[in-house]
Scaffold this motif. Structure first.
Motif, PDB file in Angstrom:
ATOM      1  N   GLY A   1      -4.679   8.489  16.985  1.00  0.00           N
ATOM      2  CA  GLY A   1      -3.496   8.191  17.786  1.00  0.00           C
ATOM      3  C   GLY A   1      -3.778   7.602  19.154  1.00  0.00           C
ATOM      4  O   GLY A   1      -2.940   7.728  20.064  1.00  0.00           O
TER       5      GLY A   1
ATOM      6  N   GLU B   1      -0.157   6.285  13.293  1.00  0.00           N
ATOM      7  CA  GLU B   1      -0.867   7.549  13.419  1.00  0.00           C
ATOM      8  C   GLU B   1      -0.554   8.534  12.300  1.00  0.00           C
ATOM      9  O   GLU B   1      -1.293   9.500  12.099  1.00  0.00           O
ATOM     10  CB  GLU B   1      -0.506   8.223  14.746  1.00  0.00           C
ATOM     11  CG  GLU B   1      -0.554   7.312  15.943  1.00  0.00           C
ATOM     12  CD  GLU B   1       0.039   7.965  17.180  1.00  0.00           C
ATOM     13  OE1 GLU B   1      -0.039   9.204  17.296  1.00  0.00           O
ATOM     14  OE2 GLU B   1       0.582   7.232  18.030  1.00  0.00           O
TER      15      GLU B   1
ATOM     16  N   ARG C   1       0.620  13.433  19.303  1.00  0.00           N
ATOM     17  CA  ARG C   1       0.676  12.018  18.931  1.00  0.00           C
ATOM     18  C   ARG C   1       0.582  11.161  20.186  1.00  0.00           C
ATOM     19  O   ARG C   1       0.990  11.574  21.271  1.00  0.00           O
ATOM     20  CB  ARG C   1       1.967  11.712  18.173  1.00  0.00           C
ATOM     21  CG  ARG C   1       2.150  12.518  16.892  1.00  0.00           C
ATOM     22  CD  ARG C   1       1.054  12.250  15.880  1.00  0.00           C
ATOM     23  NE  ARG C   1       1.243  13.020  14.666  1.00  0.00           N
ATOM     24  CZ  ARG C   1       0.419  12.998  13.627  1.00  0.00           C
ATOM     25  NH1 ARG C   1      -0.661  12.237  13.644  1.00  0.00           N
ATOM     26  NH2 ARG C   1       0.655  13.731  12.554  1.00  0.00           N
TER      27      ARG C   1
END
Length: 365
Positions: A87, A109, A16
């Protein structure tokens, strides 16, 4: 329970981009993790928290978005998805997730919306007698070829409508998944109805992995440029964003690489940090480039009138000052050296447009 040592409530989640999940600016309440009640194993650096992607299927009410910005070269766009699993920490679309009651951080995300009726809405819009065909950009806000497109194929269904009715479309993406749709794109290209722009931020895998954790690797993007170009599909590149002190050193190398891959045109955009993106980006800098963070922030503010962001039309896409001027000169020289932007792009055609049959009205016979 004893508070775990080196407790970091904002420990980055693997795969992420954002470090935190700061609340939406429209929410009245703030939620914070309490280290006294968190399992130290779950928050150790060896076992960072795993976040799953959740996708909600959405019945959109409208599909073509318009803008009146004087520094954007189009005024109509379609975004098949809200939120983006790529992301990218710098994404200027992150603040839009606040309108949905989500955080522009990790929520952007991981909490995604797919407009499953997008193609049907588009065809209905094109069927209106008052509709005048003009360029529509696919993915002006979030990436139309983010990972969930593999399953939902909403972008492909939109392209199918464009192909069926000879409507001009431009696509921006940083995903190699676009090569899946070369069959449709080739037919559109044969009639001057499509142009694809691949976003290339860095050629360095380590940099790309932290900046854009779930986007295609630099090598796969270059391969996509090559395959699209070989298929006769006009393909350009957006070197965006250019981040001073991190990716700007690669500017010439990127231009050389995309030229070798067959790109015909290119543009660049210095990093933009509107609203919550500024805080998210500075957190990311502290996590991944702690020794360089202040210097990078200084260079960015040097291009933005002393602030991390300047929203003024005319300069927000280029920046101002010595560093911005130097970027422009370097880019222009690199393009000239490698033959990028040397040929005039053919205009999109609208004269081939065939209006869909309007099935909303009953036939007289």
């Amino acid at each position: 329970m004893k508070k775990p040592e080196r407790f970091k409530p904002n420990l980055p989640a693997k795969g992420r981009g954002a470090v935190t999940n700061e609340r939406s600016r429209y929410e009245a309440w703030r939620r914070e993790a309490d280290g006294e009640f968190i399992d130290s194993q779950a928050w150790s650096e060896e076992a960072p928290p795993k976040l799953k992607t959740v996708v909600w299927l959405q019945q959109a009410k409208s599909i073509i978005a318009t803008n009146a910005s004087p520094d954007i070269p189009f005024d109509a766009s379609i975004n098949p998805y809200q939120g983006c699993e790529h992301g990218c920490i710098y994404c200027y679309a992150r603040p839009t997730h606040a309108y949905l009651g989500h955080s522009p951080g990790l929520d952007f995300e991981t909490k995604l919306y797919a407009k499953e009726n997008a193609a049907a809405l588009l065809e209905k819009e094109l069927a209106k007698p008052s509709y005048v065909p003009k360029l529509i950009v696919l993915g002006a806000n979030t990436d139309p070829y983010q990972p969930i497109e593999r399953e939902h194929a909403i972008s492909r269904s939109i392209l199918d409508i464009m192909d069926r009715h000879n409507h001009p479309v431009a696509i921006t993406t940083k995903s190699g998944l676009i090569t899946r749709d070369i069959d449709i794109l080739s037919r559109l290209a044969a009639n001057q109805l499509v142009r694809v722009y691949i976003s290339v931020t860095s050629l360095n895998n380590d940099v790309s992995r932290t900046l854009e954790p779930r986007a295609s690797s630099p090598a796969r993007r270059l391969d996509a440029i090559r395959k699209l170009s070989e298929a006769g599909i006009p393909t350009g590149v957006l070197i965006a964003p250019v981040i001073p002190g991190i990716t700007d050193v690669e500017l010439e190398a990127i231009v050389e690489a995309i030229a070798a891959a067959g790109a015909a045109s290119a543009a660049y955009i210095p990093i933009r940090l509107p609203r919550e993106v500024a805080d998210l980006f500075t957190e990311w800098l502290q996590e991944h480039y702690p020794l360089r963070a202040k210097h990078v922030e200084h260079l960015i503010s040097e291009m933005r009138g002393g602030q991390l962001y300047d929203s003024a039309f005319g300069t927000r896409m280029t920046g101002t000052g010595v560093f911005a001027d130097l970027l422009r000169q370097r880019f222009q020289l690199a393009c000239k050296r490698h033959g990028i932007n040397a040929k005039r792009e053919l205009p999109f055609r609208t004269d081939l447009f065939s209006r869909p049959a309007n099935t909303s009205q009953l036939s007289l016979f």
